[in-house]
Design an enzyme around this catalytic site. Sequence first.
Site, PDB file in Angstrom:
ATOM      1  N   LYS A 145      -3.368   0.762  -8.635  1.00  0.00           N
ATOM      2  CA  LYS A 145      -3.517  -0.493  -7.887  1.00  0.00           C
ATOM      3  C   LYS A 145      -4.879  -0.544  -7.173  1.00  0.00           C
ATOM      4  CE  LYS A 145      -1.687  -1.035  -3.588  1.00  0.00           C
ATOM      5  NZ  LYS A 145      -2.650  -1.550  -2.587  1.00  0.00           N
ATOM      6  N   ASN A 146      -5.205   0.525  -6.460  1.00  0.00           N
ATOM      7  CA  ASN A 146      -6.404   0.462  -5.620  1.00  0.00           C
ATOM      8  C   ASN A 146      -7.701   0.642  -6.408  1.00  0.00           C
ATOM      9  OD1 ASN A 146      -4.831  -0.146  -3.475  1.00  0.00           O
ATOM     10  ND2 ASN A 146      -4.845   1.910  -2.580  1.00  0.00           N
ATOM     11  N   CYS A 172      -2.407  -6.102  10.204  1.00  0.00           N
ATOM     12  CA  CYS A 172      -1.268  -6.062   9.286  1.00  0.00           C
ATOM     13  C   CYS A 172      -0.282  -5.028   9.799  1.00  0.00           C
ATOM     14  CB  CYS A 172      -1.707  -5.766   7.860  1.00  0.00           C
ATOM     15  SG  CYS A 172      -2.161  -4.074   7.582  1.00  0.00           S
ATOM     16  N   ARG A 178      -6.907  -2.847  11.335  1.00  0.00           N
ATOM     17  CA  ARG A 178      -7.734  -2.902  10.127  1.00  0.00           C
ATOM     18  C   ARG A 178      -8.911  -3.889  10.180  1.00  0.00           C
ATOM     19  NH1 ARG A 178      -3.786  -2.526   5.010  1.00  0.00           N
ATOM     20  NH2 ARG A 178      -5.627  -1.609   4.041  1.00  0.00           N
ATOM     21  N   VAL A 194     -12.853  -5.324   9.628  1.00  0.00           N
ATOM     22  CA  VAL A 194     -13.746  -5.286   8.447  1.00  0.00           C
ATOM     23  C   VAL A 194     -15.219  -5.293   8.877  1.00  0.00           C
ATOM     24  CG1 VAL A 194     -12.128  -6.242   6.766  1.00  0.00           C
ATOM     25  CG2 VAL A 194     -13.500  -7.797   8.163  1.00  0.00           C
ATOM     26  N   GLN A 198     -17.353  -3.001   9.083  1.00  0.00           N
ATOM     27  CA  GLN A 198     -18.269  -2.197   8.248  1.00  0.00           C
ATOM     28  C   GLN A 198     -18.666  -2.928   6.970  1.00  0.00           C
ATOM     29  OE1 GLN A 198     -19.700   0.816   9.232  1.00  0.00           O
ATOM     30  NE2 GLN A 198     -18.815  -0.097  11.070  1.00  0.00           N
ATOM     31  N   ASP A 247      -1.714   7.201   2.040  1.00  0.00           N
ATOM     32  CA  ASP A 247      -0.772   6.469   1.189  1.00  0.00           C
ATOM     33  C   ASP A 247       0.367   7.339   0.666  1.00  0.00           C
ATOM     34  OD1 ASP A 247      -2.233   4.194   1.586  1.00  0.00           O
ATOM     35  OD2 ASP A 247      -3.270   4.247  -0.344  1.00  0.00           O
ATOM     36  N   ARG A 254       4.419  -5.064  -4.688  1.00  0.00           N
ATOM     37  CA  ARG A 254       2.969  -5.211  -4.561  1.00  0.00           C
ATOM     38  C   ARG A 254       2.252  -4.042  -5.230  1.00  0.00           C
ATOM     39  NH1 ARG A 254       0.782  -5.718   1.113  1.00  0.00           N
ATOM     40  NH2 ARG A 254      -1.016  -5.697  -0.243  1.00  0.00           N
TER      41      ARG A 254
HETATM   42  N1  EPU Z   1     -12.034   0.474   9.379  1.00  0.00           N
HETATM   43  C1  EPU Z   1     -12.772  -0.092  10.386  1.00  0.00           C
HETATM   44  N2  EPU Z   1     -13.722  -1.016  10.043  1.00  0.00           N
HETATM   45  C2  EPU Z   1     -13.955  -1.399   8.765  1.00  0.00           C
HETATM   46  C3  EPU Z   1     -13.195  -0.815   7.730  1.00  0.00           C
HETATM   47  C4  EPU Z   1     -12.232   0.129   8.073  1.00  0.00           C
HETATM   48  O1  EPU Z   1     -12.587   0.211  11.560  1.00  0.00           O
HETATM   49  O2  EPU Z   1     -14.820  -2.232   8.529  1.00  0.00           O
HETATM   50  C5  EPU Z   1     -11.015   1.502   9.708  1.00  0.00           C
HETATM   51  C6  EPU Z   1      -9.600   1.047   9.373  1.00  0.00           C
HETATM   52  O3  EPU Z   1      -9.041   0.280  10.402  1.00  0.00           O
HETATM   53  C7  EPU Z   1      -8.889   2.359   9.159  1.00  0.00           C
HETATM   54  C8  EPU Z   1      -9.987   3.246   8.540  1.00  0.00           C
HETATM   55  O4  EPU Z   1     -11.217   2.616   8.863  1.00  0.00           O
HETATM   56  O5  EPU Z   1      -8.516   2.910  10.401  1.00  0.00           O
HETATM   57  C9  EPU Z   1      -9.907   3.415   7.047  1.00  0.00           C
HETATM   58  O6  EPU Z   1      -9.609   2.178   6.417  1.00  0.00           O
HETATM   59  P1  EPU Z   1     -10.171   1.799   4.974  1.00  0.00           P
HETATM   60  O7  EPU Z   1     -11.193   0.738   5.133  1.00  0.00           O
HETATM   61  O8  EPU Z   1     -10.554   3.021   4.222  1.00  0.00           O
HETATM   62  O9  EPU Z   1      -8.877   1.154   4.302  1.00  0.00           O
HETATM   63  P2  EPU Z   1      -8.902  -0.024   3.259  1.00  0.00           P
HETATM   64  O10 EPU Z   1     -10.121   0.082   2.442  1.00  0.00           O
HETATM   65  O11 EPU Z   1      -8.599  -1.299   3.935  1.00  0.00           O
HETATM   66  C10 EPU Z   1      -7.766   1.274   1.301  1.00  0.00           C
HETATM   67  C11 EPU Z   1      -6.541   1.122   0.463  1.00  0.00           C
HETATM   68  C12 EPU Z   1      -5.315   1.419   1.326  1.00  0.00           C
HETATM   69  C13 EPU Z   1      -5.446   2.856   1.835  1.00  0.00           C
HETATM   70  C14 EPU Z   1      -6.758   3.027   2.611  1.00  0.00           C
HETATM   71  C15 EPU Z   1      -7.027   4.442   3.082  1.00  0.00           C
HETATM   72  C16 EPU Z   1      -7.215  -0.528  -1.149  1.00  0.00           C
HETATM   73  C17 EPU Z   1      -7.077  -1.909  -1.681  1.00  0.00           C
HETATM   74  N3  EPU Z   1      -6.485  -0.228  -0.065  1.00  0.00           N
HETATM   75  O12 EPU Z   1      -7.644   0.340   2.361  1.00  0.00           O
HETATM   76  O13 EPU Z   1      -4.188   1.323   0.467  1.00  0.00           O
HETATM   77  O14 EPU Z   1      -4.368   3.174   2.682  1.00  0.00           O
HETATM   78  O15 EPU Z   1      -7.869   2.611   1.781  1.00  0.00           O
HETATM   79  O16 EPU Z   1      -7.044   5.298   2.019  1.00  0.00           O
HETATM   80  O17 EPU Z   1      -7.933   0.275  -1.699  1.00  0.00           O
HETATM   81  C18 EPU Z   1      -1.914   1.025  -0.021  1.00  0.00           C
HETATM   82  O18 EPU Z   1      -2.212   1.116  -1.233  1.00  0.00           O
HETATM   83  O19 EPU Z   1      -0.716   1.033   0.379  1.00  0.00           O
HETATM   84  C19 EPU Z   1      -2.969   0.899   0.968  1.00  0.00           C
HETATM   85  C20 EPU Z   1      -2.741   0.468   2.207  1.00  0.00           C
END
Ligand code: EPU
Length: 419
Positions: A22-23, A117, A122, A124, A126, A306, A398
């Site tokens: 998925k990811n 969520c 979470r 964005v 960055q 995950d 999902r």
């Molecule tokens: N974060 C920030 N700012 C940002 C981005 C992230 O503070 O701009 C923080 C987040 O709040 C979190 C940490 O950094 O505390 C890591 O989050 P990350 O950005 O790595 O998560 P993501 O990219 O939103 C992906 C997967 C998630 C998985 C996480 C961690 C996808 C589509 N989703 O999410 O998958 O848990 O990486 O490995 O790739 C799932 O499949 O169930 C799922 C939630």
Amino acid sequence: MAKIVIAGGEPLNGEVQISGAKNAVLPILCATLLADNAVEIGNVPHLHDVTTTMELLGEMGVQLIVDEKLTITADPSHVTNTVAPYELVKTMRASILVLGPLLARFGHAEVALPGGCAIGSRPVDQHIRGLQALGATVLVEGGFIKASAKRLKGARYVFDMVTVTGTENVMMAATLASGVTVLENCAQEPEVVDLAHCLNAMGARVEGAGTNKITIYGVDRLHGGHYDVLPDRIETGTFLVAGAITGGRVLAKKTRADTMDAVLAKLEEAGAHVNTTVDTIEVDMRGNRPKAVSLTTAPYPAFPTDMQAQFAAMNTIAEGVGVITETIFENRFMHLNELTRLGADVRIEGNTAIIRGVKKMTGAPIMATDLRASASLVLAGLVAEGETTVDRVYHIDRGYENIEEKLGGLGARIRRLPG
Ligand code: EPU
């Protein structure tokens, strides 16, 4: 709402075929926006999040053809719309992944701000800062991230924290920037590597994916091509835990053992006999109760967040006490309260859960709160005596393809009640 009903207590035994990740498929589908002509993507899993991404790309004018051999052809040559609406973004946060590609190819993108969520806030920031480093003007207005740039310019950017989709978004955008981009403190997840391989198959020049420093040499255009998505390591891990929690044996096929070191080490610690080949993994508990394991989630190659909920479920019936620390998301213990309804003994202290294994749990109605939480509830249902009904299973659809069919094939007594 649809429910899953499980009659627990049977050790699982058999083989299961793993689907595409998925990811990995979600960013890869979004990456097709960068190309001048059609991209064919193979090994696509049948998931609700894939359908949502197709809906999103379709709204933008990408022409999509799906064939029954798990292949999607995405033709982005007639994109007319560069706005990702809130209705879609709020159902799937990964929609943010269209931001970088739209901006890089069309000079403009508007993506609804995802918001919080179930598993945490979470942000964005960055994604936004990385694109600003490449010269984009970014405004947050009316609930939308509005980004524009004539042409992005290569730059150096160091992520404040390791972010998977943040790394992917900025990496995708940089493929069409002028000059060289160096990204540091990058996520090293196999899905980031898979995306980089796909981008390179489309004519990009990305080096270093899988390390914390990724270098992207910008090119003028990307072309179509064919790419097969890597197997899902989280789906694999979930089925292996299903074998372990029931004292059974599960052979996962069409997977990638080399992406799963931390998870396999913890399964061995739990007492499982683990055998791997390049594309299969067998876990055999030989009828034994698992031993409790302690773990801390962290970015790859450490133990994945995950898989945290699934191991928490295993600890509930394990021998001993397991201590689980969640360092990625601040609110990812919702499954634990539901597990106590089956008889689990859990204490939560901040971001740590102390789980004292009990000899037996008994079935009850429980409710899924997010994707991986639902998987852990299903796993607990497999071992709880009597009947467990998991409500709100739309979460599981999902990210898991045909979970009840696949578990049924391993001998689980599981069925879906339509809502
Ligand atoms: N974060 C920030 N700012 C940002 C981005 C992230 O503070 O701009 C923080 C987040 O709040 C979190 C940490 O950094 O505390 C890591 O989050 P990350 O950005 O790595 O998560 P993501 O990219 O939103 C992906 C997967 C998630 C998985 C996480 C961690 C996808 C589509 N989703 O999410 O998958 O848990 O990486 O490995 O790739 C799932 O499949 O169930 C799922 C939630």
